[in-house]
Design a protein around this motif. Structure first.
Motif, PDB file in Angstrom:
ATOM      1  N   LYS A  23       0.853  -1.254  -0.112  1.00 24.28           N
ATOM      2  CA  LYS A  23       0.211   0.048  -0.098  1.00 24.28           C
ATOM      3  C   LYS A  23       0.899   1.212   0.052  1.00 24.28           C
ATOM      4  CE  LYS A  23      -4.373  -1.895   1.970  1.00 24.28           C
ATOM      5  NZ  LYS A  23      -4.489  -2.378   3.234  1.00 24.28           N
ATOM      6  N   ALA A  24       2.034   1.111   0.442  1.00 18.63           N
ATOM      7  CA  ALA A  24       3.039   2.497   0.688  1.00 18.63           C
ATOM      8  C   ALA A  24       4.133   2.316  -0.476  1.00 18.63           C
ATOM      9  CB  ALA A  24       3.497   2.562   1.793  1.00 18.63           C
ATOM     10  N   ALA A  27       7.440   1.577   0.924  1.00 17.74           N
ATOM     11  CA  ALA A  27       8.224   2.626   1.714  1.00 17.74           C
ATOM     12  C   ALA A  27       8.762   2.154   2.981  1.00 17.74           C
ATOM     13  CB  ALA A  27       7.348   3.831   2.044  1.00 17.74           C
ATOM     14  N   LYS A  59       5.774  -3.458  -8.565  1.00 20.60           N
ATOM     15  CA  LYS A  59       5.316  -1.845  -8.753  1.00 20.60           C
ATOM     16  C   LYS A  59       6.657  -0.979  -8.431  1.00 20.60           C
ATOM     17  CE  LYS A  59       2.258   1.829  -9.174  1.00 20.60           C
ATOM     18  NZ  LYS A  59       1.328   2.641  -8.445  1.00 20.60           N
ATOM     19  N   ALA A  63      10.054   2.778  -2.671  1.00 21.44           N
ATOM     20  CA  ALA A  63      10.003   4.151  -3.051  1.00 21.44           C
ATOM     21  C   ALA A  63      10.469   5.198  -2.188  1.00 21.44           C
ATOM     22  CB  ALA A  63       8.331   4.445  -3.191  1.00 21.44           C
ATOM     23  N   ALA A  65      12.709   5.945   1.798  1.00 22.65           N
ATOM     24  CA  ALA A  65      12.247   6.015   3.254  1.00 22.65           C
ATOM     25  C   ALA A  65      10.681   6.311   3.555  1.00 22.65           C
ATOM     26  CB  ALA A  65      13.096   6.892   4.102  1.00 22.65           C
ATOM     27  N   ASP A  66      10.204   6.018   4.716  1.00 22.61           N
ATOM     28  CA  ASP A  66       8.608   6.278   4.764  1.00 22.61           C
ATOM     29  C   ASP A  66       8.438   7.948   4.983  1.00 22.61           C
ATOM     30  OD1 ASP A  66       6.101   6.506   5.587  1.00 22.61           O
ATOM     31  OD2 ASP A  66       6.057   4.630   6.493  1.00 22.61           O
ATOM     32  N   ILE A  67       8.099   8.546   3.934  1.00 21.83           N
ATOM     33  CA  ILE A  67       7.945  10.040   4.452  1.00 21.83           C
ATOM     34  C   ILE A  67       6.863  10.436   5.369  1.00 21.83           C
ATOM     35  CG2 ILE A  67       7.335  12.274   3.252  1.00 21.83           C
ATOM     36  CD1 ILE A  67       8.062  10.929   0.557  1.00 21.83           C
ATOM     37  N   GLY A 109      15.781   6.394  -0.721  1.00 21.92           N
ATOM     38  CA  GLY A 109      16.447   5.179   0.427  1.00 21.92           C
ATOM     39  C   GLY A 109      16.285   3.837  -0.335  1.00 21.92           C
ATOM     40  N   ILE A 135      12.192  16.734  -1.612  1.00 23.63           N
ATOM     41  CA  ILE A 135      11.239  16.859  -0.220  1.00 23.63           C
ATOM     42  C   ILE A 135      12.167  17.524   0.931  1.00 23.63           C
ATOM     43  CG2 ILE A 135       9.739  14.993  -0.579  1.00 23.63           C
ATOM     44  CD1 ILE A 135      11.641  13.142   1.138  1.00 23.63           C
TER      45      ILE A 135
HETATM   46  C1  HXC Z   1       5.480   6.921   2.381  1.00 24.04           C
HETATM   47  C2  HXC Z   1       4.759   6.696   0.269  1.00 24.04           C
HETATM   48  C3  HXC Z   1       6.012   6.803  -0.408  1.00 24.04           C
HETATM   49  C4  HXC Z   1       7.038   7.033   0.628  1.00 24.04           C
HETATM   50  C5  HXC Z   1       4.629   6.242  -1.892  1.00 24.04           C
HETATM   51  N1  HXC Z   1       3.842   6.232  -0.851  1.00 24.04           N
HETATM   52  N2  HXC Z   1       6.164   6.603  -1.360  1.00 24.04           N
HETATM   53  N3  HXC Z   1       4.551   6.588   1.482  1.00 24.04           N
HETATM   54  N4  HXC Z   1       6.691   7.226   2.055  1.00 24.04           N
HETATM   55  N5  HXC Z   1       8.331   7.234  -0.020  1.00 24.04           N
HETATM   56  C6  HXC Z   1       2.796   6.079  -0.809  1.00 24.04           C
HETATM   57  C7  HXC Z   1       1.637   7.168  -1.282  1.00 24.04           C
HETATM   58  O1  HXC Z   1       1.589   8.266  -0.287  1.00 24.04           O
HETATM   59  C8  HXC Z   1       0.372   6.548  -1.679  1.00 24.04           C
HETATM   60  O2  HXC Z   1      -0.140   6.227  -0.315  1.00 24.04           O
HETATM   61  C9  HXC Z   1       0.959   5.092  -2.053  1.00 24.04           C
HETATM   62  O3  HXC Z   1       2.274   4.993  -1.528  1.00 24.04           O
HETATM   63  C10 HXC Z   1       1.046   4.998  -3.426  1.00 24.04           C
HETATM   64  O4  HXC Z   1       1.747   6.356  -4.031  1.00 24.04           O
HETATM   65  P1  HXC Z   1       1.219   7.067  -5.175  1.00 24.04           P
HETATM   66  O5  HXC Z   1       2.077   8.430  -4.941  1.00 24.04           O
HETATM   67  O6  HXC Z   1      -0.199   7.200  -5.201  1.00 24.04           O
HETATM   68  O7  HXC Z   1       1.658   6.435  -6.709  1.00 24.04           O
HETATM   69  P2  HXC Z   1       2.024   7.091  -8.028  1.00 24.04           P
HETATM   70  O8  HXC Z   1       1.042   7.875  -8.014  1.00 24.04           O
HETATM   71  O9  HXC Z   1       2.180   5.813  -8.812  1.00 24.04           O
HETATM   72  O10 HXC Z   1       3.607   7.453  -7.784  1.00 24.04           O
HETATM   73  C11 HXC Z   1       4.533   6.727  -7.374  1.00 24.04           C
HETATM   74  C12 HXC Z   1       5.825   7.473  -6.800  1.00 24.04           C
HETATM   75  C13 HXC Z   1       5.274   8.482  -5.684  1.00 24.04           C
HETATM   76  C14 HXC Z   1       6.402   8.442  -8.019  1.00 24.04           C
HETATM   77  C15 HXC Z   1       7.079   6.513  -6.595  1.00 24.04           C
HETATM   78  O11 HXC Z   1       4.788   7.685  -4.772  1.00 24.04           O
HETATM   79  C16 HXC Z   1       6.665   9.213  -4.815  1.00 24.04           C
HETATM   80  O12 HXC Z   1       7.206   9.932  -5.565  1.00 24.04           O
HETATM   81  N6  HXC Z   1       6.945   8.928  -3.822  1.00 24.04           N
HETATM   82  C17 HXC Z   1       7.916   9.356  -3.162  1.00 24.04           C
HETATM   83  C18 HXC Z   1       9.291   9.385  -3.662  1.00 24.04           C
HETATM   84  C19 HXC Z   1      10.259   9.793  -2.738  1.00 24.04           C
HETATM   85  O13 HXC Z   1      10.373  10.928  -2.514  1.00 24.04           O
HETATM   86  N7  HXC Z   1      11.297   8.950  -2.226  1.00 24.04           N
HETATM   87  C20 HXC Z   1      12.310   9.467  -1.347  1.00 24.04           C
HETATM   88  C21 HXC Z   1      11.921   9.604  -0.008  1.00 24.04           C
HETATM   89  S1  HXC Z   1      13.067  10.340   1.125  1.00 24.04           S
HETATM   90  P3  HXC Z   1      -1.759   6.433  -0.221  1.00 24.04           P
HETATM   91  O14 HXC Z   1      -2.087   6.559   1.391  1.00 24.04           O
HETATM   92  O15 HXC Z   1      -2.023   7.927  -0.662  1.00 24.04           O
HETATM   93  O16 HXC Z   1      -2.356   5.531  -1.121  1.00 24.04           O
HETATM   94  C22 HXC Z   1      14.123   9.102   1.399  1.00 24.04           C
HETATM   95  C23 HXC Z   1      15.446   9.688   2.439  1.00 24.04           C
HETATM   96  C24 HXC Z   1      16.229   8.539   2.595  1.00 24.04           C
HETATM   97  O17 HXC Z   1      14.114   8.175   0.970  1.00 24.04           O
HETATM   98  C25 HXC Z   1      17.170   8.824   3.567  1.00 24.04           C
HETATM   99  C26 HXC Z   1      17.840   7.681   4.246  1.00 24.04           C
HETATM  100  C27 HXC Z   1      16.821   6.794   4.800  1.00 24.04           C
END
Ligand code: HXC
Length: 258
Positions: A23-24, A27, A59, A63, A65-67, A109, A135
């Motif tokens: 679902k996430a 993440a 899929k 995606a 770390a959990d934002i 991550g 972000i």
């Molecule tokens: C929490 C996340 C998530 C994340 C996706 N989801 N990525 N939740 N943390 N990183 C959740 C969404 O909120 C959504 O939940 C569900 O997963 C499906 O995502 P959608 O965005 O609706 O899907 P889609 O339109 O297909 O887009 C996919 C995506 C996009 C392009 C991957 O989700 C996205 O940009 N995600 C964030 C990517 C990101 O910025 N990653 C870096 C994080 S920072 P709901 O509940 O709405 O259905 C990081 C720092 C690491 O990693 C540092 C060290 C640990």
């Protein structure tokens, strides 16, 4: 062993670990990283296992770390609680080979975790990127260090500063990924590569992994000296006796238990 955010399977001598928070988009949260550390450590210790495959879903590998979990952290929280060192780097302690099998998103991550695997096989659907800047944070699991070592400064800066996402073909061209395969063959091909490795003498596979990783930590001369010591140490081992005897006797080697 049952996990909340992972699915683990054993295929012969190969352990398959799937990140599983569909679902996430997988993440990476604390629970999943704790469980991943436990699963990796258990398979590393398990004498029946010769190679580990880490994958996600069709899929998303992950995606990032959990934002949602991170949004309200303060510096004090992250420093005091040792985020993310406390549970993200167990994979680096694994001494057996770990193949990452990536389909879909490997972002932030997720891309960093993938790069901590020994090598990557990607589905043609895979997408890699470091979108942290969008972000408001830097990468925190090694991308600013591992990317330049893997793909060079210019490409690393491009990916890290523009946050652009690259496809599997580009990831292979620049060296993040070792092979690209059709998405429906990803797991089969990763398991096949892992089977090949698991059929080799495990002690030698572990030494090779150790020596390659040393290349990122030391000078060329020291690294080559380290390799030379391992090479010398291999003589007289059961793996060397069996491997060379089998070649001379024109038969397949039997490395079981070696
Ligand atoms: C929490 C996340 C998530 C994340 C996706 N989801 N990525 N939740 N943390 N990183 C959740 C969404 O909120 C959504 O939940 C569900 O997963 C499906 O995502 P959608 O965005 O609706 O899907 P889609 O339109 O297909 O887009 C996919 C995506 C996009 C392009 C991957 O989700 C996205 O940009 N995600 C964030 C990517 C990101 O910025 N990653 C870096 C994080 S920072 P709901 O509940 O709405 O259905 C990081 C720092 C690491 O990693 C540092 C060290 C640990």
């Amino acid at each position: 062993m049952q996990y909340e955010d992972l699915i683990v399977e054993v295929h012969g001598k190969v352990a398959l670990i799937r990140l599983n928070r569909p679902k996430a988009l997988n993440a990476l949260n604390d629970n999943m990283m704790n469980e991943l550390g436990e699963a990796l450590a258990a398979f590393d210790k398990d004498a029946q296992i010769g190679c580990i495959v880490l994958t996600g879903s069709e899929k998303a590998f992950a995606a990032g770390a959990d934002i949602v979990a991170m949004k309200d952290y303060t510096y004090q929280d992250t420093y005091r609680d040792n985020y993310i060192t406390r549970n993200w780097e167990h994979i680096l302690k694994v001494r057996k080979p770990v193949i990452g099998a990536v389909a879909g998103y490997a972002l932030g991550g997720g891309c960093e975790l993938a790069m901590m695997c020994d090598f990557l096989i990607a589905a043609d659907t895979a997408k890699f990127g470091q979108p942290e800047i969008k972000i408001g944070v830097t990468p925190g699991a090694g991308a600013t260090q591992r990317l330049p070592r893997t793909i060079g400064k210019s490409k690393a800066m491009d990916l890290l500063l523009t946050a652009r996402t690259i496809d599997a073909v580009e990831a292979e061209r620049i060296g993040i990924v070792s092979r690209v395969v059709p998405a429906d063959q990803l797991i089969a091909q990763a398991l096949e590569a892992a089977d090949t490795i698991a059929a080799m003498p495990l002690s030698v596979a572990m030494m090779i992994k150790d020596a390659v990783n040393r290349a990122f930590e030391t000078t060329l001369t020291e690294g080559v000296n380290y390799e030379r010591r391992l090479f010398h140490a291999a003589f007289g081992t059961p793996a060397q006796r069996e491997g060379m005897s089998a070649f001379i006797e024109k038969r397949l080697p039997k490395f079981e238990g070696l």
